[in-house]
Design an enzyme around this catalytic site. Structure first.
Site, PDB file in Angstrom:
ATOM      1  N   GLY A 179       2.824   2.298  -4.585  1.00 46.26           N
ATOM      2  CA  GLY A 179       1.737   1.394  -4.476  1.00 46.26           C
ATOM      3  C   GLY A 179       0.643   2.366  -4.475  1.00 46.26           C
ATOM      4  N   GLY A 180      -0.194   2.758  -3.244  1.00 44.65           N
ATOM      5  CA  GLY A 180      -1.177   3.671  -3.101  1.00 44.65           C
ATOM      6  C   GLY A 180      -1.459   4.565  -4.342  1.00 44.65           C
ATOM      7  CD  GLU A 200       8.707  -1.018  -1.832  1.00 45.33           C
ATOM      8  OE1 GLU A 200       8.087  -0.256  -2.582  1.00 45.33           O
ATOM      9  OE2 GLU A 200       8.230  -2.206  -1.672  1.00 45.33           O
ATOM     10  CB  SER A 229       3.902   6.824   2.323  1.00 46.10           C
ATOM     11  OG  SER A 229       3.146   5.664   2.788  1.00 46.10           O
ATOM     12  CD1 TRP A 248      -0.781  -0.222 -10.275  1.00 45.73           C
ATOM     13  CD2 TRP A 248      -2.104  -1.383 -11.865  1.00 45.73           C
ATOM     14  NE1 TRP A 248      -1.061   0.525 -11.838  1.00 45.73           N
ATOM     15  CE2 TRP A 248      -1.842  -0.213 -12.294  1.00 45.73           C
ATOM     16  CE3 TRP A 248      -3.207  -2.196 -12.437  1.00 45.73           C
ATOM     17  CZ2 TRP A 248      -2.283  -0.014 -13.798  1.00 45.73           C
ATOM     18  CZ3 TRP A 248      -3.766  -1.885 -13.622  1.00 45.73           C
ATOM     19  CH2 TRP A 248      -3.175  -0.790 -14.432  1.00 45.73           C
ATOM     20  N   GLY A 272       2.422   2.073   2.846  1.00 45.29           N
ATOM     21  CA  GLY A 272       1.009   1.977   2.964  1.00 45.29           C
ATOM     22  C   GLY A 272       0.412   2.819   4.432  1.00 45.29           C
TER      23      GLY A 272
HETATM   24  C1  PEP Z   1       4.467  -0.710  -2.052  1.00 43.76           C
HETATM   25  O1  PEP Z   1       4.026  -1.669  -1.494  1.00 43.76           O
HETATM   26  O2  PEP Z   1       5.432  -1.042  -2.832  1.00 43.76           O
HETATM   27  C2  PEP Z   1       4.584   0.822  -1.901  1.00 43.76           C
HETATM   28  C3  PEP Z   1       5.548   1.249  -1.958  1.00 43.76           C
HETATM   29  O3  PEP Z   1       3.385   1.121  -1.439  1.00 43.76           O
HETATM   30  P1  PEP Z   1       2.732   2.551  -0.809  1.00 43.76           P
HETATM   31  O4  PEP Z   1       3.236   3.514  -2.059  1.00 43.76           O
HETATM   32  O5  PEP Z   1       1.433   2.540  -0.885  1.00 43.76           O
HETATM   33  O6  PEP Z   1       3.461   2.668   0.236  1.00 43.76           O
END
Ligand code: PEP
Length: 258
Positions: free
Chosen positions: A237-238, A170, A216, A13, A176
């Site tokens: 994340g998002g 990642e 993402s 989050w 993001g």
């Molecule tokens: C994260 O920051 O761990 C991430 C995967 O973010 P997002 O899904 O928004 O790309």
């Protein structure tokens, strides 16, 4: 994904949701996927929402995670939180070495390693994040960067301890940004991570470690990513901030787990 590993869908989050907002989001997610047993589910609120969220999760199968911790047990570390303090709030996972912590808070592989070992010693499950920048990918350095992060981040971890370990790949350029690694690109790196883990911990232990993809991930691309042999879940994340999207990712993993 191999049959010997259970998918993990983990929400990050970040610095969103105060204690009340966190409890409300947790309760929506519990209503959607709280009784899920085919897939492990966890989410990681800010420290200030851990207690209220923990209460919402008490009758569910969803685990609680944190986004960071200090490697010392206690002492003069203003602003920090220890593994033991997290355990008291029924936290079971902790994200370590997220690229935002590496970039904005100067976390090095040495610090990530200290935290990982402290988390394992305190019976927390560390989700250790690794990933390359766009420049590194374009310079063809992805594998070298990832190998260094995995080897340095996990130095001294034993095969026995590694049962609790989770690694998250990642790519920084995908976090993001809406840009996702293709399933093939992600799988190629996940396989390298698995091989690197085998070199460190042996084939058997490496075969049990979950390697999550993050960057993402959303309902539209999750099926193809999660279907890859070495992608054992997602760090989200998002899309973890909307109950429907997060639940849909859990459903994708559950379908593939059948
Ligand atoms: C994260 O920051 O761990 C991430 C995967 O973010 P997002 O899904 O928004 O790309």
């Amino acid at each position: 994904m191999s049959n010997s590993r259970k998918y993990l869908i983990a929400g990050n989050w970040k610095m969103n949701c105060n204690a009340g907002e966190g409890a409300a989001l947790a309760s929506e997610i519990v209503a959607e996927v709280g009784q899920q047993t085919d897939v492990n589910v966890c989410f990681c609120p800010a420290f200030t929402a851990l207690e209220t969220v923990s209460k919402e999760l008490s009758d569910s199968n969803i685990a609680l995670g944190a986004q960071n911790m200090h490697f010392e047990a206690s002492g003069a570390y203003t602003g920090e939180v220890s593994a033991e303090m997290l355990r008291h709030l029924f936290v079971s996972y902790v994200i370590l070495g997220h690229s935002e912590r590496r970039e904005y808070f100067g976390e090095t592989d040495v610090v990530v390693n200290q935290k990982t070992r402290a988390a394992l010693a305190a019976n927390l499950k560390p989700i250790v994040c690794v990933g390359e920048s766009l420049e590194q990918r374009e310079a063809d350095e992805t594998i070298a960067v990832i190998k260094t992060q995995v080897e340095a981040g996990l130095a001294g971890v034993t095969a026995e301890e590694s049962e609790a370990l989770v690694v998250a790949y990642e790519p920084i350029w995908a976090i993001g940004t809406g840009k996702t690694a293709t399933p093939e690109m992600a799988e190629a790196v996940h396989l390298e991570i698995r091989n690197c883990l085998a070199g460190l911990l042996g084939e058997e232990a490496a075969g049990k470690i979950r390697i999550l993809y993050g960057g993402s991930m959303k309902p539209e691309n999750a099926d193809a990513l999660l279907a890859q042999e070495n992608i054992d879940g997602g760090l989200i994340g998002g899309a973890s901030l909307k109950a429907q999207s997060f639940a849909s990712l859990v459903h994708s993993a559950a379908k593939l787990a059948q």
